[in-house]
Design a protein around this motif. Structure first.
Motif, mmCIF file in Angstrom:
data_model
loop_
_atom_site.group_PDB
_atom_site.id
_atom_site.type_symbol
_atom_site.label_atom_id
_atom_site.label_comp_id
_atom_site.label_asym_id
_atom_site.label_seq_id
_atom_site.Cartn_x
_atom_site.Cartn_y
_atom_site.Cartn_z
ATOM 1 N N GLN A 273 -5.515 -5.520 -8.478
ATOM 2 C CA GLN A 273 -6.511 -4.734 -7.751
ATOM 3 C C GLN A 273 -7.571 -4.297 -8.752
ATOM 4 O O GLN A 273 -7.260 -3.716 -9.785
ATOM 5 C CB GLN A 273 -5.892 -3.531 -7.063
ATOM 6 C CG GLN A 273 -6.895 -2.836 -6.180
ATOM 7 C CD GLN A 273 -6.244 -1.956 -5.144
ATOM 8 O OE1 GLN A 273 -5.058 -1.709 -5.171
ATOM 9 N NE2 GLN A 273 -7.046 -1.479 -4.213
ATOM 10 N N GLN B 5 -5.132 -6.184 2.208
ATOM 11 C CA GLN B 5 -3.795 -6.524 1.732
ATOM 12 C C GLN B 5 -3.149 -7.592 2.604
ATOM 13 O O GLN B 5 -2.475 -8.494 2.106
ATOM 14 C CB GLN B 5 -2.909 -5.274 1.678
ATOM 15 C CG GLN B 5 -3.342 -4.251 0.667
ATOM 16 C CD GLN B 5 -3.421 -4.797 -0.746
ATOM 17 O OE1 GLN B 5 -2.563 -5.554 -1.179
ATOM 18 N NE2 GLN B 5 -4.468 -4.437 -1.454
ATOM 19 N N LYS C 6 -8.289 -1.271 4.278
ATOM 20 C CA LYS C 6 -7.291 -1.411 3.215
ATOM 21 C C LYS C 6 -6.134 -2.310 3.670
ATOM 22 O O LYS C 6 -5.692 -3.185 2.928
ATOM 23 C CB LYS C 6 -6.745 -0.045 2.807
ATOM 24 C CG LYS C 6 -7.707 0.815 2.021
ATOM 25 C CD LYS C 6 -7.105 2.192 1.758
ATOM 26 C CE LYS C 6 -8.061 3.128 1.093
ATOM 27 N NZ LYS C 6 -8.462 2.734 -0.243
ATOM 28 N N LEU D 209 0.817 -1.217 0.000
ATOM 29 C CA LEU D 209 0.000 0.000 0.000
ATOM 30 C C LEU D 209 0.856 1.275 0.000
ATOM 31 O O LEU D 209 0.310 2.378 0.075
ATOM 32 C CB LEU D 209 -0.914 0.004 1.235
ATOM 33 C CG LEU D 209 -2.018 -1.044 1.236
ATOM 34 C CD1 LEU D 209 -2.649 -1.156 2.614
ATOM 35 C CD2 LEU D 209 -3.068 -0.718 0.176
#
Length: 131
Positions: free
Chosen positions: A109, A87, A83, A24
């Motif tokens: 993604q 992940q 988020k 990220l």
């Protein structure tokens, strides 16, 4: 006056948590902590205001410790955790699958925010057939 919030998570593996933060592009550092009978590492996400975000081991999981008054991330804390959780789950699936012979061949993604992960495993055993 600051009010630190401790938010429980399901992050139990530091290696996969770090991989999720890296995927990220969330900058972080490790910090070693030790007590009388314990030793562990925490992950620190620096913020420009000096009120950093920390993932600290509580004996069962890495909980998020943050002063909500000084939250400086580009999205709300719920989205931030979602988020990272998404992940983290992907990293756990990849890592644990590799231990039993699977290899990731696609990690994508999607526009809706979901991820697509495709793994494959080849059977290297020779198969003999009599005709």
């Amino acid at each position: 006056m600051s009010h630190f919030t401790h938010i429980k998570t399901r992050f139990q593996n530091l290696f996969y948590l770090e991989k999720a933060l890296n995927r990220l592009d969330i900058s972080h550092t490790e910090q070693e902590k030790s007590g009388i009978t314990t030793y562990h590492k925490s992950l620190i996400i620096p913020q420009s205001n000096g009120y950093n975000i920390e993932f600290a081991w509580n004996g069962q999981e890495y909980e998020l410790i943050v002063d909500m008054s000084f939250w400086e991330q580009p999205y709300p804390i719920e989205s931030f955790i979602d988020k990272i959780s998404q992940q983290y789950a992907g990293e756990v699936i990849i890592g644990e699958s590799q231990k039993i012979g699977f290899q990731p061949i696609k990690y994508q993604q999607n526009a809706d925010g979901s991820n697509t992960l495709i793994l494959e495993r080849w059977n290297n055993e020779k198969v003999m057939a009599k005709v």
